[in-house]
Enzyme design. Structure first.
Site, PDB file in Angstrom:
ATOM      1  N   LYS A 108       0.823  -1.213   0.000  1.00 18.36           N
ATOM      2  CA  LYS A 108       0.000   0.000   0.000  1.00 18.36           C
ATOM      3  C   LYS A 108       0.850   1.253   0.000  1.00 18.36           C
ATOM      4  O   LYS A 108       0.535   2.247  -0.636  1.00 18.36           O
ATOM      5  CB  LYS A 108      -0.932   0.012   1.222  1.00 18.36           C
ATOM      6  CG  LYS A 108      -2.251  -0.651   0.960  1.00 18.36           C
ATOM      7  CD  LYS A 108      -3.374   0.293   1.334  1.00 18.36           C
ATOM      8  CE  LYS A 108      -4.726  -0.237   0.955  1.00 18.36           C
ATOM      9  NZ  LYS A 108      -5.791   0.278   1.804  1.00 18.36           N
TER      10      LYS A 108
ATOM     11  N   LYS B  88      -9.201  -5.881 -12.853  1.00 19.41           N
ATOM     12  CA  LYS B  88      -9.973  -6.116 -11.632  1.00 19.41           C
ATOM     13  C   LYS B  88     -10.780  -4.862 -11.296  1.00 19.41           C
ATOM     14  O   LYS B  88     -10.263  -3.752 -11.364  1.00 19.41           O
ATOM     15  CB  LYS B  88      -8.990  -6.434 -10.500  1.00 19.41           C
ATOM     16  CG  LYS B  88      -9.608  -6.608  -9.126  1.00 19.41           C
ATOM     17  CD  LYS B  88      -8.466  -6.887  -8.143  1.00 19.41           C
ATOM     18  CE  LYS B  88      -8.680  -6.497  -6.745  1.00 19.41           C
ATOM     19  NZ  LYS B  88      -9.648  -6.718  -5.875  1.00 19.41           N
TER      20      LYS B  88
ATOM     21  N   LYS C 107     -11.926   0.788  -7.246  1.00 19.25           N
ATOM     22  CA  LYS C 107     -12.185   2.226  -7.218  1.00 19.25           C
ATOM     23  C   LYS C 107     -10.977   3.001  -7.771  1.00 19.25           C
ATOM     24  O   LYS C 107     -11.134   3.986  -8.492  1.00 19.25           O
ATOM     25  CB  LYS C 107     -12.474   2.638  -5.775  1.00 19.25           C
ATOM     26  CG  LYS C 107     -13.003   4.025  -5.646  1.00 19.25           C
ATOM     27  CD  LYS C 107     -13.180   4.398  -4.192  1.00 19.25           C
ATOM     28  CE  LYS C 107     -13.104   5.903  -4.055  1.00 19.25           C
ATOM     29  NZ  LYS C 107     -12.317   6.331  -2.903  1.00 19.25           N
TER      30      LYS C 107
END
Ligand code: TRP
Ligand code: SF4
Length: 331
Positions: A118, A199, A202
């Site tokens: 991340k 995939k 958002k």
């Protein structure tokens, strides 16, 4: 006797980071919906977790909390079966997070793969914060407070669940056994592709949202990618590599799936008509959710009433566990 006195407990949460899309719905919510039939379920909005990456922009968190709850309820999460609440209304999450933070070695957090990924992925934000590193400790507190048997999560969350178990073990051996080790409950649903064939996510801007109105859904499907080999209407296609066909498999009847598959390979059907069929199927499935959303939006106090009651129930459980914790720690 309370309705769930002998059943296993399930707990899961979601971050309020915007509108729910088909991937979240099919991957998580449909699973939650099935679980609430069978288990004592606790589902919560993880709004403090949203701060770990969005601490600079907090202006829309309340709105996102509400939208997320509306999506859940419209999609069939039943507040009479499941306890639905918001993390930030239960101060015990913060208190247990603090106590656990005292016993969690920093290297456990630094080697967490989700943390590294991340941090790489989200550019342009300073994520060198204490809260971002401690994200899984807060998640462990969320989970352990309710002593669930199962935690339904996606694969990406497995490292957090493993860490939760390690933290539970460390606590139990340092003080006394308080926390059972929760097991994961993986969703079986295959990943949902977005309108660009990657995939659905958002961050890719390729989502179809539960809150999209019918014309928006139809428009998004119209511009969706197909088998790139079908340039002209007469070109034969391969449904197996077409993301639109994936949607057929989810939303169309067995006959339509068969027929479209065959007609695509012979160019008997064009992509425009094929997409119209899939749109009809999708709209049919989304219509009850849209009705549910409209009903909840029209009765403004209803969502608040539900989370107030849910938070009250959650708070009782959380309070009891925290007492055991402070007692075990001799505080
Ligand atoms: N980290 C989870 C996610 O991003 C959200 C979450 C927070 C959660 N606390 C939790 C999930 C506790 C399960 C249990 O999806
Ligand atoms: Fe995809 Fe349908 Fe076009 Fe075949 S006809 S390529 S399945 S959109």
């Amino acid at each position: 006797m309370p309705p769930h006195a002998h059943t296993s407990r399930v707990l899961s949460g979601m971050q309020p980071s915007g509108l729910l899309h088909l991937g979240n719905w099919l991957g998580a919510l449909e699973n939650w919906k099935a679980l609430q039939e069978q288990y004592d379920c606790f589902f919560f909005v993880a709004d403090w977790h949203a701060l770990s990456t969005n601490y600079e922009n907090t202006s829309r968190i309340k709105e996102f909390n509400r939208e997320l709850l509306i999506d859940w309820l419209a999609a069939g999460i039943d507040p009479n079966r499941a306890t639905v609440f918001i993390q930030s209304r239960i101060p015990e999450h913060a208190m247990l997070h603090l106590l656990l933070s005292m016993i969690v070695p920093i290297p456990w957090l630094e080697r967490n793969p989700t943390y590294k990924e991340k941090r790489e992925e989200i550019k342009g934000r300073d994520l060198s914060t204490y809260g971002f590193l401690g994200y899984p400790v807060l998640q462990a507190a969320d989970i352990l407070l309710y002593k669930p048997d199962y935690v339904p999560v996606g694969k990406d969350q497995l490292p957090h669940l493993e860490l939760t178990r390690e933290i539970a073990r460390r606590f139990n051996s340092l003080y006394r056994p308080v926390f059972p080790e929760p097991k994961e409950h993986l969703t079986k649903f295959p990943k949902v592709l977005g309108t660009d064939g990657r995939k659905m996510s958002k961050s890719y801007g390729n989502t179809i949202n539960l809150s999209d109105a019918e014309p928006v859904v139809r428009q998004k499907l119209k511009t969706m990618v197909t088998d790139p080999a079908r340039v002209k209407r007469t070109d034969k296609g391969n449904p197996d590599i077409c993301p639109v066909y994936d949607f057929h498999k989810i939303f169309s009847s067995p006959q339509t799936i068969e027929q479209v598959g065959r007609d695509c390979r012979t160019a008997a059907i064009g992509c425009i008509d094929c997409k119209k069929l899939v749109a009809d199927g999708m709209v049919g499935r989304l219509a009850p959710i849209w009705e549910g959303r409209a009903r909840l939006t029209a009765t403004p106090g209803r969502v608040e009433e539900i989370v107030t009651e849910g938070s009250r129930r959650a708070s009782e459980v959380a309070h009891r566990t925290l007492e055991e914790v402070t007692d075990a720690m001799k505080l």
